[in-house]
Design a protein around this motif. Structure first.
Motif, short mmCIF file in Angstrom:
data_model
loop_
_atom_site.label_atom_id
_atom_site.label_comp_id
_atom_site.label_asym_id
_atom_site.label_seq_id
_atom_site.Cartn_x
_atom_site.Cartn_y
_atom_site.Cartn_z
N TYR A 148 0.83 -1.21 0.00
CA TYR A 148 0.00 0.00 0.00
C TYR A 148 0.86 1.26 0.00
O TYR A 148 0.58 2.21 -0.73
N ASP A 163 -4.75 -12.57 0.86
CA ASP A 163 -6.08 -12.03 1.16
C ASP A 163 -5.99 -10.57 1.62
O ASP A 163 -6.82 -9.73 1.24
N ALA A 164 -4.98 -10.26 2.43
CA ALA A 164 -4.83 -8.88 2.92
C ALA A 164 -4.49 -7.94 1.77
O ALA A 164 -4.98 -6.80 1.71
N LYS A 165 -3.68 -8.41 0.85
CA LYS A 165 -3.31 -7.56 -0.30
C LYS A 165 -4.51 -7.35 -1.22
O LYS A 165 -4.72 -6.24 -1.74
N LEU A 166 -5.29 -8.40 -1.42
CA LEU A 166 -6.50 -8.25 -2.22
C LEU A 166 -7.44 -7.23 -1.60
O LEU A 166 -8.04 -6.40 -2.30
N ALA A 167 -7.58 -7.28 -0.28
CA ALA A 167 -8.45 -6.34 0.41
C ALA A 167 -8.00 -4.90 0.17
O ALA A 167 -8.82 -4.01 -0.06
N VAL A 168 -6.69 -4.68 0.19
CA VAL A 168 -6.15 -3.33 -0.06
C VAL A 168 -6.48 -2.90 -1.49
O VAL A 168 -6.91 -1.76 -1.73
N LEU A 184 -8.87 -3.88 -3.39
CA LEU A 184 -10.31 -3.65 -3.58
C LEU A 184 -10.75 -2.34 -2.94
O LEU A 184 -11.67 -1.68 -3.44
N ASP A 185 -10.10 -1.96 -1.85
CA ASP A 185 -10.42 -0.70 -1.19
C ASP A 185 -9.76 0.49 -1.88
O ASP A 185 -10.27 1.61 -1.84
N SER A 240 -14.56 -9.39 -8.65
CA SER A 240 -14.52 -8.29 -7.67
C SER A 240 -13.56 -7.20 -8.11
O SER A 240 -13.84 -6.01 -7.92
#
Length: 357
Positions: free
Chosen positions: A51, A112-117, A119-120, A140
């Motif tokens: 990020y 999963d944490a990187k995908l969440a970043v 997507l946000d 997504s």
């Protein structure tokens, strides 16, 4: 690539995401500013580290760029084989005055944490290595406006990429430096990869999505060749290793054209997965015995590689490089994009003139 993404790129040149500190924001920004597609490599970084690099890159350019993710790996390694290899590397640890790493340091690379970043905080392009993302992941990312690319090393893998809903497939030939992006690590297939031009033709006939060609490309004339074979764009990694903005270690950059390193080889010595690098002492001594165990071996050798770099010993470093490494050029990355584009235009003109005769 979809026509929408193609429209964003003045030049069909993609800078490969090179993990391990090479694909820094300065490199990606310079490539994007020059009309190519710059890439950050999220592999081996934390989600927050990724990020922060995205934020830095956005401060350097308003042009499109991409972020690459490693797919989580299945637990297929034989712990006993990893233990034997660790025993073999004990002498290296003593020599470099360090400890071996913990082979059980994690298998999912914070996926999963990187995908969440992502997507946000959507980025223009997201690519995947070491497998195919789930259809829901691709969907997504599409919903937040990100184009998706996935590496394939065979026509069969390319068909799996198309089924995932990805926008394009990166066809990676055996010539490519660094890790082969095979979807399944099959030891029985070591060294049996397909050359890039043959692969592009096979993939082009197997899928309906655009193809990005990757593997050993160092000149604009080679870009012209893969475009003529059916690719939409070319992805170059080793060509950008020696550029001024590259985050590669100085010894790594120098080794590309150093007469001491005469060839490259696919090896599991440093990571447990096939990856092409310059043949040095570590690769020669340990490559034949390294088990098929990624990322276990990667974690195991990480302190050794860092210690070798700190000691200024290129013989103990992972000198990833494609087969065209001796054609590397020490230029600012933006200037290299311009040179490649000019070479591409010249090659296309020559091809057109030849066809008109």
């Amino acid at each position: 690539m979809s026509s929408a993404l193609t429209d964003l790129l003045p030049h069909p040149i993609v800078q490969a995401p090179m993990a391990g500190g090479v694909s820094v924001p300065q490199l990606a920004a310079a490539v994007s500013e020059a009309g190519g597609l710059g890439f950050l490599a999220a592999g081996y970084k934390t989600a927050d580290g990724m990020y922060q690099e995205i934020k830095q890159l956005r401060g350097l350019t308003g042009r499109p760029f991409g972020v690459n993710l490693f797919l989580p790996q299945p637990e297929t390694a034989d712990p006993a084989a990893v233990g034997v290899y660790a025993h073999q590397l004990a002498g290296e640890a003593t020599w470099y005055e360090t400890e071996l790493g913990d082979p059980d340091s994690g298998r999912d690379d914070g996926y999963d944490a990187k995908l969440a970043v992502l997507l946000d905080n959507p980025v223009p392009v997201v690519s995947f290595h070491f497998g195919v993302p789930a259809r829901e992941v691709v969907d997504s990312l599409h919903r937040v406006g990100s184009f998706t690319l996935v590496t394939a090393t065979t026509a069969e893998e390319a068909r799996a990429v198309e089924r995932s809903g990805a926008d394009a497939v990166i066809a990676q030939g055996i010539e490519a430096g660094g890790h082969q992006g095979t979807h399944r690590d099959a030891p029985e297939a070591d060294g049996s990869g397909v050359g890039l031009l043959s692969l592009v033709a096979q993939v082009r006939e197997s899928v309906g999505i655009p193809v990005i060609a990757a593997g050993g490309i160092m000149r604009g004339s080679q870009i012209a060749a893969v475009l003529a074979a059916g690719a939409t764009a070319a992805q170059l990694g080793t060509a950008f290793l020696a550029t001024h903005e590259s985050g590669a270690h100085a010894l790594h950059k120098q080794a590309l054209t150093n007469p001491l390193y005469v060839r490259t080889e696919l090896t599991r010595a440093f990571s447990g997965r096939p990856a092409r690098g310059l043949v040095n002492r570590f690769l020669r001594e340990h490559g034949p015995y390294a088990p098929a165990a990624y990322p276990d071996v990667h974690h195991l050798t990480a302190p050794l590689r860092k210690a070798a770099a700190k000691a200024g010993d290129a013989q103990g470093m992972a000198l990833w490089a494609g087969q065209g490494h001796r054609m590397g050029r020490e230029l600012p990355a933006g200037q290299l994009v311009e040179v490649l584009a000019a070479e591409l235009a010249s090659a296309r003109t020559a091809l057109s003139a030849g066809g008109a005769r």
